[in-house]
Design a protein around this motif. Structure first.
Motif, mmCIF file in Angstrom:
data_model
loop_
_atom_site.group_PDB
_atom_site.id
_atom_site.type_symbol
_atom_site.label_atom_id
_atom_site.label_comp_id
_atom_site.label_asym_id
_atom_site.label_seq_id
_atom_site.Cartn_x
_atom_site.Cartn_y
_atom_site.Cartn_z
ATOM 1 N N TRP A 169 37.651 -6.417 -36.470
ATOM 2 C CA TRP A 169 37.033 -6.166 -35.163
ATOM 3 C C TRP A 169 37.163 -4.686 -34.804
ATOM 4 C CZ3 TRP A 169 33.669 -9.072 -32.850
ATOM 5 C CH2 TRP A 169 33.689 -10.454 -33.029
ATOM 6 N N PRO A 206 37.611 -11.653 -30.684
ATOM 7 C CA PRO A 206 38.911 -10.984 -30.748
ATOM 8 C C PRO A 206 39.724 -11.302 -29.484
ATOM 9 C CG PRO A 206 37.223 -9.402 -30.142
ATOM 10 C CD PRO A 206 36.519 -10.704 -30.403
ATOM 11 N N THR A 207 40.439 -12.400 -29.522
ATOM 12 C CA THR A 207 41.130 -12.886 -28.329
ATOM 13 C C THR A 207 42.158 -11.886 -27.815
ATOM 14 O OG1 THR A 207 42.678 -14.088 -29.761
ATOM 15 C CG2 THR A 207 40.775 -15.299 -28.920
ATOM 16 N N ASP A 208 42.721 -11.074 -28.693
ATOM 17 C CA ASP A 208 43.689 -10.074 -28.246
ATOM 18 C C ASP A 208 43.019 -8.944 -27.470
ATOM 19 O OD1 ASP A 208 42.437 -9.294 -30.642
ATOM 20 O OD2 ASP A 208 44.047 -7.892 -31.114
ATOM 21 N N LYS A 209 41.674 -8.880 -27.524
ATOM 22 C CA LYS A 209 40.917 -7.905 -26.745
ATOM 23 C C LYS A 209 40.275 -8.551 -25.519
ATOM 24 C CE LYS A 209 41.844 -5.084 -30.081
ATOM 25 N NZ LYS A 209 42.965 -4.108 -29.925
ATOM 26 N N GLY A 210 40.521 -9.846 -25.314
ATOM 27 C CA GLY A 210 40.026 -10.524 -24.126
ATOM 28 C C GLY A 210 38.745 -11.311 -24.323
#
Length: 264
Positions: free
Chosen positions: A170, A81-85
Motif C-alpha cells: 500500500w 489498509p486498515t492501519d491507515k484507516g
C-alpha cells in the motif's frame, strides 16, 4: 449567565478554502468531491466479471472498469489498509493475462462526475481553480502508472504519472492538476469529467508524448509509460482513499459514514 462567543475576524493565508463549519464534519467538511472514495458501498456485489470490449461498473459503486484487451478480470470489494484507516478497497483481480499487447489494448478504472458538482472549480473562467487528487494504491507492478483527467464537455485532457516504488504494498500517491481557464463544465446532471487510473495500454495510447498540460486529446499521448498490470494471472490491483479537492496540497482523507455515502 449564558456563555458568549465573539468572532471578529477569520483569516487564512494558506488554505484555498473559505471557512466552513458543520455540525457533523467540522472545518473543511465536504471538501472531497468523490463519492464512495473509501469503497464502502458495493450494491452490485463481488465477483463482477469484466471481459473484452466492455465498460461495466465495478463491485464498488461509482467506479467503472473500461476493458478492451485480450485479458479478463473480476472486481471485488476487498480489505483496505486498515492501519491507515481504510477498511475497504476496490480489488481488480486479473483472471486472464494479456502479455502480448496489441495496439488497441486498454484497461482503466474510471470515475465520472456530473457538471453540477464541479461548478466551484470555476473551470473555463479566469478564476479557475487547481485541484489535487490523492489516493491509496497497491499495485503488482513497480514503475510508472498514469492518471488521466478527461473533460468530456470540451474534449480536453491532462495526464499525470505516479511511480509505484514497491510491488504489492500500500502506497499513498497524489497528482496535482492545474487550473484550466478554457472550457467550462455544464451546470447539469450530465457527465462532465472522468478520472482514469490506467492499468494497461497498447501502442495506440503510448507512442506519443504524455499530455501533462491541459489540451485537446491525442490518443497516442494518453498513457505513455504505463506498466502492464495484466501480464500475470497472479496480479491484483487495489485502490481506496480517493480524494479530489481544491488546492495544490493534499489534506487528510475526509471519512464519511456508510449511510451518507449510500445516500449520495
Amino acid at each position: 449567565m449564558p456563555s458568549e462567543l465573539r468572532v471578529d475576524n477569520i483569516n487564512s493565508t494558506t488554505s484555498p478554502y473559505d471557512p466552513v463549519f458543520s455540525t457533523t464534519g467540522g472545518a473543511l467538511s465536504h471538501r472531497n468531491m468523490m463519492i464512495n472514495g473509501a469503497m464502502q458501498v458495493r450494491q452490485r456485489g463481488n465477483g463482477r466479471s469484466h471481459a473484452s470490449s466492455s465498460t461495466l461498473y465495478s463491485a464498488c459503486d461509482r467506479f467503472q472498469l473500461y476493458h478492451s484487451n485480450n485479458g479478463a478480470a473480476t472486481t471485488n470489494q476487498a480489505a483496505g489498509p486498515t492501519d491507515k484507516g481504510f477498511a475497504d478497497s476496490l480489488h481488480v483481480d486479473i483472471t486472464t493475462s494479456d502479455t502480448g499487447l496489441t495496439a488497441t489494448d486498454r484497461a482503466d478504472i474510471i470515475y465520472s462526475f456530473e457538471g453540477q458538482d464541479l461548478q466551484h472549480i470555476r473551470k473555463g473562467t479566469s478564476a479557475a481553480k487547481a485541484v489535487i487528487l490523492s489516493f491509496w494504491v497497491k499495485s503488482p507492478k513497480t514503475g510508472i502508472h498514469v492518471v488521466e483527467f478527461y473533460d468530456t464537455d470540451n474534449t480536453r485532457h491532462i495526464c499525470k504519472t505516479y511511480t509505484v516504488a514497491a510491488a504489492n504494498t500500500w502506497e499513498n500517491h497524489s497528482v496535482s492538476i492545474p487550473a484550466d481557464t478554457t472550457g467550462a463544465f455544464g451546470n447539469d446532471n450530465l457527465k462532465s469529467l472522468e478520472i482514469h487510473w490506467w492499468l494497461l495500454a497498447g501502442s495506440n495510447y503510448t507512442s506519443g508524448t504524455l499530455q501533462t498540460t491541459w489540451g485537446s486529446p491525442t490518443t497516442a499521448n494518453r498513457a505513455v509509460g504505463q506498466v502492464n498490470v495484466y501480464d500475470n494471472t497472479s496480479n491484483n490491483f487495489y485502490l481506496t482513499g480517493v480524494q479530489l479537492e481544491l488546492g495544490t496540497v493534499a489534506t487528510p482523507f475526509e471519512h464519511k459514514s456508510f449511510q451518507e455515502e449510500l445516500l449520495r
